[in-house]
Scaffold this motif. Structure first.
Motif, PDB file in Angstrom:
ATOM      1  N   GLY A  30       0.799  -1.263   0.002  1.00  0.00           N
ATOM      2  CA  GLY A  30       0.030   0.135  -0.124  1.00  0.00           C
ATOM      3  C   GLY A  30       0.859   1.282  -0.032  1.00  0.00           C
ATOM      4  O   GLY A  30       0.593   2.107  -0.788  1.00  0.00           O
ATOM      5  N   ASP A  31       1.821   1.037   0.831  1.00  0.00           N
ATOM      6  CA  ASP A  31       2.874   2.355   0.771  1.00  0.00           C
ATOM      7  C   ASP A  31       3.617   2.568  -0.608  1.00  0.00           C
ATOM      8  O   ASP A  31       3.488   3.860  -1.061  1.00  0.00           O
ATOM      9  N   ALA A  32       3.999   1.525  -0.994  1.00  0.00           N
ATOM     10  CA  ALA A  32       4.494   1.673  -2.755  1.00  0.00           C
ATOM     11  C   ALA A  32       3.583   2.080  -3.488  1.00  0.00           C
ATOM     12  O   ALA A  32       3.913   2.870  -4.467  1.00  0.00           O
ATOM     13  N   VAL A  33       2.278   1.768  -3.523  1.00  0.00           N
ATOM     14  CA  VAL A  33       1.289   2.099  -4.387  1.00  0.00           C
ATOM     15  C   VAL A  33       1.198   3.788  -4.222  1.00  0.00           C
ATOM     16  O   VAL A  33       1.137   4.526  -5.302  1.00  0.00           O
ATOM     17  N   ARG A  34       1.033   4.303  -3.111  1.00  0.00           N
ATOM     18  CA  ARG A  34       0.882   5.538  -2.849  1.00  0.00           C
ATOM     19  C   ARG A  34       2.082   6.494  -3.300  1.00  0.00           C
ATOM     20  O   ARG A  34       1.866   7.622  -3.871  1.00  0.00           O
TER      21      ARG A  34
END
Length: 668
Positions: free
Chosen positions: A554-558
């Motif tokens: 999720g952090d990487a998507v953001r």
């Protein structure tokens, strides 16, 4: 009695070395003596199968019975009524033997309507050719009464050994030539001649002159390049269908299919066409030598056709295509088993019915012991749906049973093998929410446990279907015969990752993390190994990074959303190397495609618009984006947070394999 002429000496020697063909000779003898009403015999078969030798033996038997036979070769006759009539002298004895009948096809109707009916009532006619007779000889009530058709097959092992023995081949040399000749009389005779000179070849490749002779008989009547490609397809594939031929010869597929099915060295089975093993070996060697790159491409087409079929079909069609894929593994450590299976006909792997579970448990107890059978009984009580069996006329002859974990069953802790596998996964590369571990836990055959050919068939077909169609994080296969199976799993690129002693037996679990080496990459590697051979796990350079946790993902998507138009940053982001893509362009395309798919979800159009104005066609600032969208800034921020979470869920489904990879067109 002394021979009057040299021909008598030759005939006696020829008859002394003649072997086999009992059914054909019995039919001829019965016709000759009048015991049978079958007066017109057709014998057909591939080149070099022994038709000419059979006719010579029939001629000798006719002479021994006091009849004077006429022996003709269709290649030496003008194929016209007048030409045939000139070639046939007065037929007082009424015994006519015609070789190479395929050259006389243009006068077949005349022979059937005029010539043969005019022969003496006690006459006997034998037509020998490469193809079966036209249907009119077999369906007309009159002809059906007097016609018999015999397909001349390869010699069985006993007659093949007898042929070589009569040619003076003895001991281990005879066994080696038996394996090379595969019952083909001309090949066996040529090999015996080579061995007579003191050289016993280890493979047909060592006797190119022999291959040239055999190839001439196989290829001489291929009318076009498309037909040659059809032959090459038939040689490479386990079963050739018209659908497969469309992939290799295009619009010529129907014509080539009909031509192939008429070849005497090709058998027509319910699921497709297959050549005799020796024919396949000779054709493969020739096509590989003649055009290696084209043959490699043909191999890839057959491989891709099977994979696509496994993924798009169901039921028996799917498992037959899985067998097609398995059969391409000609250079694996267990190649001989595939040939043995194929020579015994088609066997089908099917889901077991509950009534068969008791038989499966008995087989597990017999091969692995009581403790394993108790564990299997517990598993079947909780997870009964993943048993596949091979059935023959003798009942169940092989089975496989697999488990998808986590499944919530207490057996995950009770079964020491499964428990150890899951502990290994948890300590090295844990599964993430929604991911599954596929474990082939039990499998065996009736005759030889896990070494049984039907155990191999059940396990191979089930694994191919599972690996090609199910979203998986890991796959493991458990073996209690690691000495036998270790080389095969090395060929597949699986590592021995877990070892457990249970029930007094050593269990080795061979595994693959599909997140680091996706199935598509594995299929590409296996396509090469099918063609060239090879072994060992994929190189580290081919592995993708360790999978991200759900939170890290999720952090990487953001981060990617913020850097969507910064290729330098995207290339270094944690998602590069995931299922979303291996390059900055692929990652961006996957993200943009997911944003576009939001429009098809509940309230998704607004989320798509928010992400589009914030990241894809970004406004100068979030305040400006809110203004363009006509939203209060606080409402915009709330919609943005929800939209980011929605697109993250869509991308997570792609990452764990429960949704397909889709990329926006037009990206680099």
């Amino acid at each position: 009695m002394a021979a009057n002429v040299l021909g008598d000496v030759i005939e006696r020697a020829r008859r002394r070395d003649f072997v086999g063909r009992r059914a054909e000779l019995r039919a001829f003898d019965d016709a000759l003596s009048g015991r049978s009403p079958r007066r017109v015999l057709f014998v057909h078969g591939a080149g070099g199968i022994g038709k000419t030798t059979l006719l010579l033996e029939m001629a000798a038997r006719a002479r021994a019975a006091g009849r004077d036979p006429v022996l003709l070769d269709g290649r030496e006759i003008d194929p016209s009524p007048d030409g045939f009539a000139r070639a046939v002298p007065a037929m007082e004895a009424g015994i006519l033997l015609v070789d190479s009948y395929e050259y006389l096809g243009v006068i077949d109707v005349w022979l059937r309507r005029a010539f043969v009916p005019a022969l003496p009532a006690d006459g006997v006619v034998v037509f020998a050719g490469r193809e079966p007779p036209p249907a009119a000889w077999r369906v007309d009530p009159g002809w059906r009464e007097v016609v018999a058709v015999h397909r001349v097959e390869h010699l069985d092992a006993g007659d093949s050994a007898d042929l070589l023995a009569r040619a003076g081949v003895t001991g281990t040399a005879r066994q080696r030539l038996l394996a090379l000749g595969r019952g083909h009389p001309l090949t066996l005779a040529l090999l015996a001649d080579v061995a007579g000179g003191g050289a016993v070849p280890a493979s047909l490749a060592e006797v190119p002159d022999l291959i040239s002779v055999l190839l001439e008989s196989l290829l001489r009547d291929a009318p076009s390049e498309a037909h040659m490609t059809g032959l090459a397809t038939c040689a490479r594939a386990w079963l050739t269908t018209e659908d497969l031929l469309r992939r290799t010869v295009g619009a010529d597929a129907p014509e080539v299919w009909q031509w192939l099915r008429r070849r005497p060295f090709v058998q027509c089975r319910p699921a497709g066409l297959t050549p005799h093993d020796l024919t396949r070996e000779i054709l493969e060697a020739e096509f590989e030598r003649r055009s290696p790159e084209r043959y490699r491409e043909l191999h890839r087409i057959v491989h891709d056709h099977a994979v696509a079929g496994v993924r798009s079909t169901t039921g028996v069609d799917r498992q037959m295509l899985a067998q097609q894929l398995a059969y391409l593994h000609r250079r694996s450590p267990l190649t001989d088993t595939y040939f043995t299976l194929r020579s015994q006909g088609t066997a089908v792997v099917l889901p077991a019915v509950p009534e068969e579970h008791a038989t499966v448990l008995e087989l597990i107890e017999r091969t692995e012991g009581r403790e394993s059978a108790v564990l299997a009984e517990g598993w079947l009580a909780d997870e009964p749906d993943h048993v596949n069996v091979v059935r023959t006329g003798d009942g169940i002859v092989g089975f496989t049973y697999g488990i998808f974990c986590p499944c919530g069953s207490p057996m995950e802790n009770r079964d020491p093998v499964i428990k150890k596998i899951l502990e290994y996964v948890g300590s090295t590369a844990p599964t993430r929410p929604g991911e599954r571990v596929d474990i082939g836990r039990f499998w065996a055959g009736v005759r030889d446990g896990q070494r049984d050919m039907y155990a191999q068939l059940a396990g191979t077909v089930t694994s191919i279907i599972t690996w090609c169609t199910e979203p998986l994080a890991w796959s493991f296969v458990v073996s209690v015969e690691p000495e036998h199976w270790g080389p095969f799993f090395g060929y597949l690129g699986f590592r021995p990752l877990v070892e457990v002693t249970a029930g007094g037996r050593r269990h080795v679990a061979y595994g693959m993390d599909w997140r680091r080496f996706p199935v598509e990459d594995w299929l590409a590697m296996m396509s090469e190994r099918e063609h060239q051979g090879g072994t060992g796990p994929p190189p580290d350079s081919a592995l993708r990074p360790l999978p991200l946790s759900r939170a890290a993902f999720g952090d990487a998507v953001r981060r990617v959303l913020h850097d969507l138009h910064r290729p330098d940053r995207l290339a270094a982001c944690p998602l590069a190397g995931s299922r979303l893509g291996t390059s900055a362009g692929e990652v961006r395309a996957s993200v943009e495609a997911a944003i576009g798919r939001l429009a098809g979800t509940p309230k998704g159009e607004q989320s798509r618009a928010v992400l589009n104005r914030t990241f894809v066609r970004a406004a100068p600032s979030q305040e400006a984006a809110a203004e363009v969208l006509g939203l209060p800034f606080s409402t915009y921020r709330r919609h943005l947070a929800r939209a980011v979470e929605q697109v993250t869920e869509l991308l997570w489904a792609v990452e764990i394999g429960t949704a397909p990879v889709e990329r926006e067109l037009g990206t680099d």
